[in-house]
Motif scaffolding. Sequence first.
Motif, PDB file in Angstrom:
ATOM      1  N   GLN A   1      -1.954  33.027  -3.894  1.00 36.62           N
ATOM      2  CA  GLN A   1      -3.013  32.068  -4.227  1.00 36.62           C
ATOM      3  C   GLN A   1      -2.426  30.702  -4.553  1.00 36.62           C
ATOM      4  OE1 GLN A   1      -5.204  33.183  -7.734  1.00 36.62           O
ATOM      5  NE2 GLN A   1      -6.973  31.895  -7.230  1.00 36.62           N
ATOM      6  N   ARG A   2      -3.062  29.657  -4.077  1.00 37.19           N
ATOM      7  CA  ARG A   2      -2.619  28.301  -4.422  1.00 37.19           C
ATOM      8  C   ARG A   2      -2.868  28.042  -5.900  1.00 37.19           C
ATOM      9  NH1 ARG A   2      -7.694  25.573  -1.192  1.00 37.19           N
ATOM     10  NH2 ARG A   2      -9.203  25.613  -2.917  1.00 37.19           N
ATOM     11  N   PHE A   3      -2.054  27.168  -6.489  1.00 37.41           N
ATOM     12  CA  PHE A   3      -2.287  26.811  -7.884  1.00 37.41           C
ATOM     13  C   PHE A   3      -2.972  25.455  -8.017  1.00 37.41           C
ATOM     14  CE2 PHE A   3       2.005  25.116  -7.102  1.00 37.41           C
ATOM     15  CZ  PHE A   3       1.912  23.824  -7.617  1.00 37.41           C
ATOM     16  N   MET A   4      -3.030  24.693  -6.928  1.00 38.23           N
ATOM     17  CA  MET A   4      -3.749  23.419  -6.966  1.00 38.23           C
ATOM     18  C   MET A   4      -4.026  22.944  -5.554  1.00 38.23           C
ATOM     19  SD  MET A   4      -0.871  20.440  -7.793  1.00 38.23           S
ATOM     20  CE  MET A   4      -2.132  19.163  -7.836  1.00 38.23           C
ATOM     21  N   VAL A   5      -5.003  22.055  -5.428  1.00 31.26           N
ATOM     22  CA  VAL A   5      -5.258  21.340  -4.171  1.00 31.26           C
ATOM     23  C   VAL A   5      -4.834  19.904  -4.381  1.00 31.26           C
ATOM     24  CG1 VAL A   5      -6.986  20.532  -2.533  1.00 31.26           C
ATOM     25  CG2 VAL A   5      -7.158  22.826  -3.485  1.00 31.26           C
TER      26      VAL A   5
ATOM     27  N   LEU B   1      -6.331  17.148   2.424  1.00 27.25           N
ATOM     28  CA  LEU B   1      -6.162  18.088   1.324  1.00 27.25           C
ATOM     29  C   LEU B   1      -4.973  19.000   1.636  1.00 27.25           C
ATOM     30  CD1 LEU B   1      -9.880  19.166   0.739  1.00 27.25           C
ATOM     31  CD2 LEU B   1      -8.622  17.293  -0.351  1.00 27.25           C
ATOM     32  N   ILE B   2      -4.069  19.113   0.674  1.00 32.33           N
ATOM     33  CA  ILE B   2      -2.861  19.923   0.842  1.00 32.33           C
ATOM     34  C   ILE B   2      -2.800  20.926  -0.312  1.00 32.33           C
ATOM     35  CG2 ILE B   2      -0.338  19.873   1.052  1.00 32.33           C
ATOM     36  CD1 ILE B   2      -0.591  16.928   1.787  1.00 32.33           C
ATOM     37  N   GLU B   3      -2.345  22.125  -0.020  1.00 35.73           N
ATOM     38  CA  GLU B   3      -2.292  23.162  -1.047  1.00 35.73           C
ATOM     39  C   GLU B   3      -0.919  23.240  -1.710  1.00 35.73           C
ATOM     40  OE1 GLU B   3      -5.410  26.475   0.539  1.00 35.73           O
ATOM     41  OE2 GLU B   3      -3.479  26.361   1.578  1.00 35.73           O
ATOM     42  N   GLY B   4      -0.942  23.410  -3.037  1.00 33.62           N
ATOM     43  CA  GLY B   4       0.282  23.631  -3.796  1.00 33.62           C
ATOM     44  C   GLY B   4       0.444  25.111  -4.094  1.00 33.62           C
TER      45      GLY B   4
ATOM     46  N   SER C   1       6.449  14.332  -8.538  1.00 34.78           N
ATOM     47  CA  SER C   1       5.493  14.748  -7.510  1.00 34.78           C
ATOM     48  C   SER C   1       4.135  15.039  -8.136  1.00 34.78           C
ATOM     49  CB  SER C   1       6.003  16.004  -6.797  1.00 34.78           C
ATOM     50  OG  SER C   1       6.073  17.085  -7.711  1.00 34.78           O
ATOM     51  N   ALA C   2       3.127  15.218  -7.285  1.00 37.94           N
ATOM     52  CA  ALA C   2       1.778  15.505  -7.783  1.00 37.94           C
ATOM     53  C   ALA C   2       1.755  16.809  -8.558  1.00 37.94           C
ATOM     54  CB  ALA C   2       0.803  15.578  -6.620  1.00 37.94           C
ATOM     55  N   TYR C   3       2.493  17.812  -8.081  1.00 40.00           N
ATOM     56  CA  TYR C   3       2.475  19.088  -8.785  1.00 40.00           C
ATOM     57  C   TYR C   3       3.323  19.043 -10.056  1.00 40.00           C
ATOM     58  CZ  TYR C   3       6.227  19.502  -5.298  1.00 40.00           C
ATOM     59  OH  TYR C   3       7.298  19.252  -4.474  1.00 40.00           O
ATOM     60  N   ASP C   4       4.313  18.154 -10.126  1.00 43.90           N
ATOM     61  CA  ASP C   4       5.024  17.929 -11.387  1.00 43.90           C
ATOM     62  C   ASP C   4       4.037  17.393 -12.432  1.00 43.90           C
ATOM     63  OD1 ASP C   4       6.691  17.238 -13.491  1.00 43.90           O
ATOM     64  OD2 ASP C   4       7.712  15.623 -12.415  1.00 43.90           O
TER      65      ASP C   4
ATOM     66  N   ILE D   1       0.859  -1.187   0.000  1.00 39.36           N
ATOM     67  CA  ILE D   1       0.000   0.000   0.000  1.00 39.36           C
ATOM     68  C   ILE D   1       0.891   1.230   0.000  1.00 39.36           C
ATOM     69  CG2 ILE D   1      -1.924  -1.113   1.223  1.00 39.36           C
ATOM     70  CD1 ILE D   1      -0.960   0.428   3.758  1.00 39.36           C
ATOM     71  N   GLY D   2       0.290   2.379  -0.294  1.00 43.28           N
ATOM     72  CA  GLY D   2       1.049   3.618  -0.256  1.00 43.28           C
ATOM     73  C   GLY D   2       0.129   4.801  -0.022  1.00 43.28           C
ATOM     74  N   PHE D   3       0.741   5.966   0.080  1.00 37.78           N
ATOM     75  CA  PHE D   3       0.031   7.208   0.370  1.00 37.78           C
ATOM     76  C   PHE D   3       0.419   8.216  -0.709  1.00 37.78           C
ATOM     77  CE2 PHE D   3       0.590   4.722   4.102  1.00 37.78           C
ATOM     78  CZ  PHE D   3      -0.595   4.845   4.804  1.00 37.78           C
ATOM     79  N   PHE D   4      -0.556   8.593  -1.554  1.00 36.81           N
ATOM     80  CA  PHE D   4      -0.243   9.351  -2.750  1.00 36.81           C
ATOM     81  C   PHE D   4      -1.245  10.469  -2.988  1.00 36.81           C
ATOM     82  CE2 PHE D   4       0.324   4.737  -3.482  1.00 36.81           C
ATOM     83  CZ  PHE D   4       1.711   4.684  -3.508  1.00 36.81           C
ATOM     84  N   ALA D   5      -0.801  11.455  -3.764  1.00 37.51           N
ATOM     85  CA  ALA D   5      -1.739  12.418  -4.315  1.00 37.51           C
ATOM     86  C   ALA D   5      -2.460  11.746  -5.481  1.00 37.51           C
ATOM     87  CB  ALA D   5      -0.998  13.657  -4.798  1.00 37.51           C
ATOM     88  N   VAL D   6      -3.766  11.895  -5.510  1.00 36.56           N
ATOM     89  CA  VAL D   6      -4.564  11.297  -6.584  1.00 36.56           C
ATOM     90  C   VAL D   6      -4.199  11.961  -7.906  1.00 36.56           C
ATOM     91  CG1 VAL D   6      -6.903  10.921  -7.451  1.00 36.56           C
ATOM     92  CG2 VAL D   6      -6.438  10.794  -4.989  1.00 36.56           C
ATOM     93  N   ASP D   7      -3.897  11.151  -8.907  1.00 38.16           N
ATOM     94  CA  ASP D   7      -3.539  11.671 -10.215  1.00 38.16           C
ATOM     95  C   ASP D   7      -3.919  10.638 -11.274  1.00 38.16           C
ATOM     96  OD1 ASP D   7      -1.702  13.837 -11.709  1.00 38.16           O
ATOM     97  OD2 ASP D   7      -1.263  11.851 -12.538  1.00 38.16           O
TER      98      ASP D   7
END
Length: 306
Positions: A251-255, A161-164, A193-196, A140-146
């Motif tokens: 301002q955040r660019f993504m959640v 929920l984490i802000e980018g 990464s999720a934001y990449d 199992i793992g812990f990931f940003a949904v993509d």
Amino acid sequence: MNKLSIMKFRRATIRTRAAAVVLATSAVLPAGLAFMSTSTPAFAQTQSASASQPAASTNPLNPSRTPMASVFAPHGTLRASINLGNPVLASLDPATGRPVGVSVDLATEFAKRLGVPLQLVAVKSAGLSVDNVNQDKADIGFFAVDPKRGEEIAFTKPYVLIEGFYLVRDASPITRNAQVDQTGVTVAVGKGSAYDLFLTRELQHATLVRIPTSPAVVQGFLDQHLDVAAGVKQQLQKDAGQTGGLRLLDQRFMVIRQAMGVPKARGDDAAAYLASFVEEMKASGFVKASLARHHIDGAAVAGEGD
């Protein structure tokens, strides 16, 4: 052989079989503590907690195992991939050198539910954490949904929920997110990464510069004289405070929707079981309490519609 001799022989046989069971049990519950590939403190908690639960399996060597244990932990131990590159999820305890955080707490509780030992497979980046699960180095793992990750991994609904955010130098002319996606602007991101993944899809004109790990993004941004650093708000704030002369855009660019994940090859039942676990952990206040215990600010427990 007389009656007394027969009785002594039977008692000796029973003692031998009992010793064999103890030895067999010890073989699947190793002692010792190491970071990357052996048990963690969660392992000891899993043993003691599951020992008091009613039997849910026909396995005579570990009667506390649930029926789903063989699906999630086919090798007898639940291997959880932990990303140390995201301080909201996990970090190393400076006193012990061991991983701690909300993802570690969730992995510990999940192993406890299954009735199996826990092994933390800790890595320094999200990309490596995804590789652990895709390459059968973790269960199992812990990931940003993509969407790209979702080709191989079945995600639960998010639990956090984490802000980018974007970070620039104080003297930068960039003051708004819309100014980032311009020809000639260079943006540092943590590779994989999720934001990449998100910015690869979203930015049309700016140039992404991939840094090996997320914690190294700001240093890479400085060393390579890049225009913008992109990342998790908490990590950027920490680095900006240590360096000086830097600021976050307003301002955040993504959640970033952080979820648990299991390989799709484990089947629909495994995905549903894990999803149910996450929903229970949110509803019970477990996730909120974990974030508070680890002094995580700026991250919110995901709601039903997130």
